[in-house]
Design a protein around this motif. Structure first.
Motif, short mmCIF file in Angstrom:
data_model
loop_
_atom_site.label_atom_id
_atom_site.label_comp_id
_atom_site.label_asym_id
_atom_site.label_seq_id
_atom_site.Cartn_x
_atom_site.Cartn_y
_atom_site.Cartn_z
N GLY A 498 40.20 2.78 64.42
CA GLY A 498 40.36 4.16 63.98
C GLY A 498 39.10 5.01 64.10
N HIS A 499 38.09 4.51 64.82
CA HIS A 499 36.83 5.24 64.92
C HIS A 499 36.63 5.79 66.32
CE1 HIS A 499 35.92 3.92 60.92
NE2 HIS A 499 35.98 2.64 61.26
N GLN A 500 35.47 6.43 66.55
CA GLN A 500 35.17 7.08 67.82
C GLN A 500 33.81 6.64 68.33
OE1 GLN A 500 36.28 10.76 65.56
NE2 GLN A 500 36.68 11.55 67.62
N ALA A 501 33.52 6.99 69.60
CA ALA A 501 32.30 6.48 70.22
C ALA A 501 31.65 7.54 71.10
CB ALA A 501 32.62 5.24 71.06
N TYR A 502 30.33 7.41 71.22
CA TYR A 502 29.55 8.20 72.18
C TYR A 502 29.06 7.27 73.29
CZ TYR A 502 28.79 11.77 68.47
OH TYR A 502 28.94 12.73 67.51
N VAL A 503 29.03 7.80 74.51
CA VAL A 503 28.33 7.14 75.62
C VAL A 503 27.36 8.18 76.18
CG1 VAL A 503 28.51 6.05 77.89
CG2 VAL A 503 30.30 5.65 76.16
N VAL A 504 26.08 7.87 76.17
CA VAL A 504 25.05 8.85 76.54
C VAL A 504 24.45 8.49 77.90
CG1 VAL A 504 22.88 9.94 75.87
CG2 VAL A 504 24.53 9.25 74.12
N CYS A 505 24.36 9.49 78.78
CA CYS A 505 23.78 9.30 80.11
C CYS A 505 22.58 10.22 80.28
CB CYS A 505 24.80 9.64 81.20
SG CYS A 505 26.31 8.64 81.16
N ALA A 506 21.70 9.85 81.20
CA ALA A 506 20.49 10.64 81.45
C ALA A 506 20.73 11.74 82.48
CB ALA A 506 19.36 9.73 81.92
N ARG A 507 21.84 11.66 83.24
CA ARG A 507 22.11 12.65 84.28
C ARG A 507 23.47 13.30 84.06
NH1 ARG A 507 23.21 9.90 89.03
NH2 ARG A 507 23.30 11.92 90.08
N ILE A 508 23.62 14.51 84.64
CA ILE A 508 24.93 15.16 84.65
C ILE A 508 25.76 14.64 85.82
CG2 ILE A 508 26.15 17.36 84.96
CD1 ILE A 508 23.83 18.72 83.53
N GLY A 509 25.14 14.65 87.02
CA GLY A 509 25.86 14.11 88.16
C GLY A 509 25.67 14.87 89.44
N ASP A 510 25.22 16.15 89.32
CA ASP A 510 25.05 16.93 90.54
C ASP A 510 23.57 17.11 90.91
OD1 ASP A 510 24.38 18.46 88.39
OD2 ASP A 510 25.63 20.19 88.93
N GLU A 511 22.69 16.35 90.23
CA GLU A 511 21.27 16.43 90.55
C GLU A 511 20.98 15.63 91.82
OE1 GLU A 511 21.73 15.78 86.07
OE2 GLU A 511 22.52 14.95 87.92
N PRO A 512 19.93 15.98 92.56
CA PRO A 512 19.54 15.16 93.71
C PRO A 512 19.10 13.79 93.24
CG PRO A 512 17.86 16.81 93.22
CD PRO A 512 19.05 17.14 92.39
#
Length: 721
Positions: A498-512
């Motif tokens: 019944g809980h929730q989660a975060y997944v954290v990334c260092a990039r957005i995805g459109d960077e070189p």
């Protein structure tokens, strides 16, 4: 005839016209600035560092005798021509080290072979490298000494090694410093006689000679003691003058009311303030009622209730007929503050609107990406005074944004704003407003004393009741790649509960892509991958800074409402985001984040009384500093201890606002983390001395040093920070 030079003489006076260009590259304009470029370390005559304790990349300096020198030819891969390298071995008291010099032509290699003839003694400095199963220095800087006689006995006992500046290497700096010391007419004394005598310190001129050319470690210790105290005393004098000037500035008192909106708000609180919140609240209330502006730093652990303390201060100002502005670094945080404050105030925040309470005020939000109509209305509410509380991002700083009577400026996460940005907001008040600076990155006492010496500091060290414990675990995927799959399983287990989660990334995805190192996980790539793979069947959404404000707000509200199971995000959720039901966070490429940032991110979970789990996923090499840093974060939730680790890595230069001011750090020997006794003594001595000599006229050297700081760009940080 010997020409004498002064402390403020141009550096070219001791270098000559031939090196004028090089001098410009060093950034040193005067003789005094050169002499304050102290050696970074010293090499004992005849000593070689213990090679068993060295690591690749260390900067090594050693004195030794050449025992082997041999020239070899090889084909240069770049030019396809024959080139030459010189292999040298140097022996000192406790080992042998290899040196390799690469040359393009045989002629220069021949010269090196003669320069490094067997039997000669020299000083060698360079970066250590592990190659072919042995340590070596590649193309190190070197300085050879005379060949005849007992060379080591006639070398200095302690040889200074300087950090290279511009095109000047350590030997050139040493020679120029020696020349300057010989020609220098007088060194300005920066300490009052009574202060110097009380601390048992040698004179500044003697300290400079001994720091650059010590005969032994006792001289070096005396020099460092004196110059370290110098840095503390001058800095604390600047800050003491600032505190005195602030006390002399008039401000509009903002006293509280027994029957105002603050009293109504306190009566509705469903919980009791912590002892810390009550104590800090009383301090702030008294200062807001005073006739000179409050300048206070409010720091505390993640979740310690700083926003509540700030809101109570804002309500007191509103009760007194003024307005409060809350400056947030991101739109996500500004929106979160709006929802949080609206939720806490209820009908007390709907002044002039249907359903508003009798003593209600109005809350306005102003961000850069708002629609024209909403933006115009928010600006009108601020200018007319209808909005007692105005929350916003950098948009608040625009020239056309005006306030009716701005009485309090609250700056959240102050390190995210530049000096001029903070000053732009306070300048919108008719009289200097009260200022409350908040940070969720705890600062050790002596750091706060040095960096924010012109601010009074309040600390919230206890957490409100109902905060759950958070277990932090490092997931070293280089050594244990299967552990990442277990991380995704833990998310599924938490969601099933019944809980929730975060997944954290260092990039957005459109960077070189990065030029070096492994490619980092990206939000836009990972979110669909997880939704279709390891987390299939769960409700996965993404959040990052380049989404439209409406999309960001929609996602955050859905996550807060429990309509999203897993939020794959960048660090936009670092501060302010409050979702009590989130119990697990997976931070990918965790080695790319700083200690304080990881602590902030981790603070997003365990907020609803539930225990939390934070997994730091990393590909860092075993025994690397990056992995050690993550282990330190996992070992403690004490933000003050973590801040010390963070500051030790970032050094005092960044702490003092160098990145904002564009100048190098004023601290060369003083450590704000390790020299607490020096800082405390200097603070007390500087305050006492200023009472006797406010204009510093009795100590011209001190006056010159203080004015130089106050007139520099760094003074902007100290004055307005």
């Amino acid at each position: 005839m010997i020409v004498r030079v002064g402390w403020d003489s141009p550096l070219t006076a001791v270098t000559g016209k031939a090196t004028t260009k090089v001098v410009k590259e060093t950034g040193f304009a005067t003789v005094g600035e050169l002499l304050e470029h102290y050696p970074r370390h010293y090499v004992e005559r005849g000593r070689l560092s213990d090679l068993g304790e060295l690591t690749e990349g260390d900067y090594l300096s050693l004195v030794g005798q050449i025992v082997h020198c041999e020239q070899h030819s090889y084909q240069d891969r770049r030019t396809k021509r024959t080139a030459y390298r010189l292999e040298v071995r140097v022996k000192a008291e406790d080992g042998v080290l290899a040196l390799t010099y690469f040359d393009r032509t045989k002629g220069s290699s021949d010269w090196h072979a003669k320069e490094y003839a067997v039997g000669r003694v020299g000083l060698f400095s360079g970066r250590l490298k592990w190659f072919n199963n042995h340590w070596e220095l590649t193309n190190p800087d070197s300085r050879m000494y005379v060949e005849d006689g007992d060379v080591l006995d006639r070398m200095p006992a302690l040889i200074p090694i300087y950090k290279a500046v511009g095109k000047l290497n350590t030997w050139q700096i040493e020679e120029t410093v020696g020349f300057a010391l010989d020609l220098l007419d007088e060194v300005p004394e920066t300490l009052p006689d009574a202060v110097r005598a009380g601390e048992d310190l040698i004179g500044r001129a003697q300290a400079l000679r001994w720091i650059h050319h010590p005969d032994d470690f006792s001289q070096l210790g005396a020099a460092r003691k004196r110059l370290r105290y110098d840095e503390a005393f001058v800095t604390q004098t600047v800050l003491a003058r600032r505190r005195s000037a602030l006390r002399a500035i008039p401000a509009s008192p903002r006293p509280g009311r027994e029957d105002g909106i603050l009293a109504a708000f306190d009566a509705r609180l469903p919980f009791t303030l912590t002892a810390g919140q009550a104590r800090v609240g009383e301090e702030i209330a008294a200062e807001l009622a005073a006739a000179h502006p409050m300048h206070r730093l409010l720091q505390g652990e993640v979740g310690s209730g700083k926003t509540l303390v700030a809101l109570r201060a804002m309500l007191q100002v509103v009760d007194a007929g003024g307005q409060a502005a809350l400056l947030a670094p991101t739109e996500v945080l500004a929106q979160q503050h709006l929802r949080s404050i609206e939720g806490m105030l209820g009908d007390l925040g709907r002044g002039g609107l249907l359903g508003g309470a009798e003593h209600a005020t109005r809350i306005a939000l102003l961000t850069g990406s708002m629609g024209t109509a909403a933006r115009r209305q928010a600006m009108l509410d601020a200018a007319s005074g209808d909005a007692g509380i105005v929350i916003g991002t950098h948009a608040l700083l625009e020239e056309k944004v005006q306030f009716f009577d701005l009485g309090l400026v609250v700056v959240d996460e102050q390190h995210r704003f530049g000096v001029e940005q903070r000053a732009a907001l306070t300048s919108k008040a008719g009289n200097p407003p009260h200022v409350l600076v908040m940070t969720a990155t705890p600062i050790p006492r002596t750091v706060a004393m040095t960096v924010f010496g012109d601010l009074d500091t309040s600390t919230l060290s206890e957490l409100p009741a109902g905060r759950g414990d958070v277990q932090t675990t490092v997931v070293p995927v280089r050594a244990q790649p299967s552990w990442l799959e277990r991380a995704w399983q833990r998310i599924r287990e938490e969601v099933a509960g019944g809980h929730q989660a975060y997944v954290v990334c260092a990039r957005i995805g459109d960077e070189p892509p990065a030029e070096e190192g492994p490619e980092l996980h990206a939000v836009e790539e990972l979110a669909p991958e997880l939704a279709q793979g390891a987390l299939q069947g769960l409700r996965v959404e993404m959040l990052h800074g380049r989404m439209t404000p409406d999309d960001k707000d929609r996602v955050m509200q859905a996550f807060a409402a429990g309509d999203v199971d897993v939020l794959v995000s960048t660090t936009v959720i670092e501060v302010g985001v409050d979702v009590p039901n989130a119990t697990v966070m997976v931070i990918l490429d965790a080695e790319r984040f700083g200690v304080s940032q990881l602590h902030q991110l981790r603070g997003r979970i365990g907020r609803g009384g539930h225990h939390g789990l934070c997994l730091l996923v990393t590909g860092a090499a075993p025994d690397s500093p990056s992995l050690e840093r993550l282990v330190a974060v996992a070992s403690t939730r004490d933000g003050f201890e973590l801040s010390r680790i963070d500051l030790e890595q970032r050094r005092e230069g960044n702490v003092l606002g160098v990145e904002q001011s564009g100048r190098r750090s004023e601290l060369r020997l003083l450590s704000v983390l390790n020299d607490e006794d020096v800082i405390v003594a200097a603070r007390e001595a500087a305050s006492a001395y200023l009472e006797q000599d406010p204009d510093l006229g009795a100590t011209p050297g001190l006056r010159g040093a203080v004015l130089a700081i106050e007139e520099s760009e760094r003074a902007d940080f100290l004055d307005k920070g």
